[in-house]
Enzyme design. Structure first.
Site, mmCIF file in Angstrom:
data_model
loop_
_atom_site.group_PDB
_atom_site.id
_atom_site.type_symbol
_atom_site.label_atom_id
_atom_site.label_comp_id
_atom_site.label_asym_id
_atom_site.label_seq_id
_atom_site.Cartn_x
_atom_site.Cartn_y
_atom_site.Cartn_z
ATOM 1 N N PRO A 197 0.815 -1.200 0.000
ATOM 2 C CG PRO A 197 -0.254 -1.265 2.044
ATOM 3 C CD PRO A 197 0.916 -1.791 1.338
ATOM 4 C CD GLU A 198 3.658 2.570 -4.092
ATOM 5 O OE1 GLU A 198 3.787 3.698 -4.602
ATOM 6 O OE2 GLU A 198 4.057 1.537 -4.644
ATOM 7 C CE LYS B 37 5.024 4.664 0.737
ATOM 8 N NZ LYS B 37 6.251 3.906 0.485
ATOM 9 C CG HIS C 285 -1.180 -14.848 6.883
ATOM 10 N ND1 HIS C 285 -0.057 -15.418 7.436
ATOM 11 C CD2 HIS C 285 -1.374 -15.480 5.705
ATOM 12 C CE1 HIS C 285 0.411 -16.348 6.610
ATOM 13 N NE2 HIS C 285 -0.372 -16.405 5.558
ATOM 14 N NE ARG D 81 7.398 -10.231 2.507
ATOM 15 C CZ ARG D 81 8.185 -9.637 1.618
ATOM 16 N NH1 ARG D 81 7.667 -9.007 0.585
ATOM 17 N NH2 ARG D 81 9.477 -9.660 1.779
ATOM 18 N NE ARG E 278 12.009 -1.377 -3.099
ATOM 19 C CZ ARG E 278 10.911 -0.793 -2.634
ATOM 20 N NH1 ARG E 278 10.994 0.335 -1.961
ATOM 21 N NH2 ARG E 278 9.735 -1.335 -2.820
#
Length: 276
Positions: free
Chosen positions: A2-3, A57, A91, A111, A261
């Site tokens: 998510p940005e 964010k 999760h 994660r 990146r």
DNA sequence: AAAGATGTTGCAAC
DNA sequence: GGTTGCAACATCTT
């Protein structure tokens, strides 16, 4: 994942459904997700959610007793609004019980990089000032953006990803913005004309707004609080399109590594200035 | 089938 | 200061 556009979408979908709701209790299934300074999680019980906002964010939920939750989703965090009895997905790490147990706000994170920080409003103010959260990418004016860039020598990609410089952009939107602004990700602001920086600022605003209109980009795991996918991924010009032809000029898009990146760009539309 | 990549960011090392 | 590599962790792709 998510940005800025995804986080904004989540905030917009949560806000009308959570304002004025009282936290009746919470289950912490994975303790490391909760970061506390001075306030213990039990202090949240009985408090009302009085505002939900976004900075970069970060999602900030302001509570009635002079404290707030600052939530960062990192790569795979999700905030899901469920009814009691809905299947609890694998999760799922934290569950907030709201509206007398009828409604549940669940934090899910494959994660486990994300976190929920419990802060007093004073601690949040302090963080915001000292913790170097740069101005929000949707809020910054052109003159301020220009002035900030003029002080920098770093590669554009690395600068735009740096949340202490500017907050909200991540890997997808930086690549998209640089492509539409016709700027090579490794170029430095020193080589840019004021006119180019104006174009960069314009494209940044346009792309972020367009992405918010389409409820963000769903690649891999992103969904909003209602479980809906975004649709901006179909508009991507470069991200995830390495090897495919540029939609502007037909040149094959390249993928390189910039500041650690994966970076997709068009070697024709985004040329580096000739040195010497 | 092991290795590499993935939307983030903080830290150590140089 | 700056950059680089790695760490946190699960999953999917080569």
């Amino acid at each position: 994942m998510p940005e800025l556009p995804e986080v904004e979408t989540i905030v917009r979908s949560l806000k009308p459904r959570l304002l004025q709701k009282k936290i009746g209790g919470l289950d912490i299934l994975l303790p490391k997700i909760i970061h506390t300074e001075n306030i213990k999680p039990n202090y949240l019980i009985g408090q009302t959610i009085i505002n939900i906002s976004r900075l970069g964010k970060n999602i900030v939920m302001e509570l009635s007793e002079k404290c707030c939750l600052r939530i960062h989703l990192k790569m795979t965090g999700q905030l899901l609004l469920n009814l009691h009895g809905d299947t609890i997905l694998k999760h799922t790490h934290v569950i907030f019980y709201l509206d007398k147990g009828r409604l549940e706000l669940r934090y899910r994170d494959i994660r486990q990089f994300g976190y929920i920080q419990i802060l007093t409003l004073n601690e949040w103010d302090f963080q915001r000032k000292n913790n170097s959260l740069g101005p929000d990418a949707l809020e910054i004016s052109f003159p301020a953006f220009l002035a900030k860039l003029r002080t920098q020598k770093r590669k554009l990609k690395s600068l735009l990803l740096d949340q202490s410089f500017l907050s909200g952009l991540g890997n997808i939107y930086v690549d998209e913005i640089l492509h539409q602004a016709h700027i090579h990700p490794e170029n430095s602001p020193q080589n840019l004309s004021t006119r180019q920086i104006r174009r960069l600022h314009e494209k940044m605003g346009n792309i972020l707004q367009a992405a918010i209109q389409l409820k963000g980009s769903s690649v891999r795991n992103y969904i909003d609080a209602s479980g809906e996918q975004g649709r901006y991924q179909t508009e991507h010009q470069v991200y995830g399109r390495a090897g495919l032809p540029c939609r502007q000029c037909g040149t094959h898009l390249k993928k390189i590594r910039v500041s650690g990146r994966g970076t997709c760009f068009c070697p024709y539309c985004q040329r580096l200035p000739i040195k010497g």
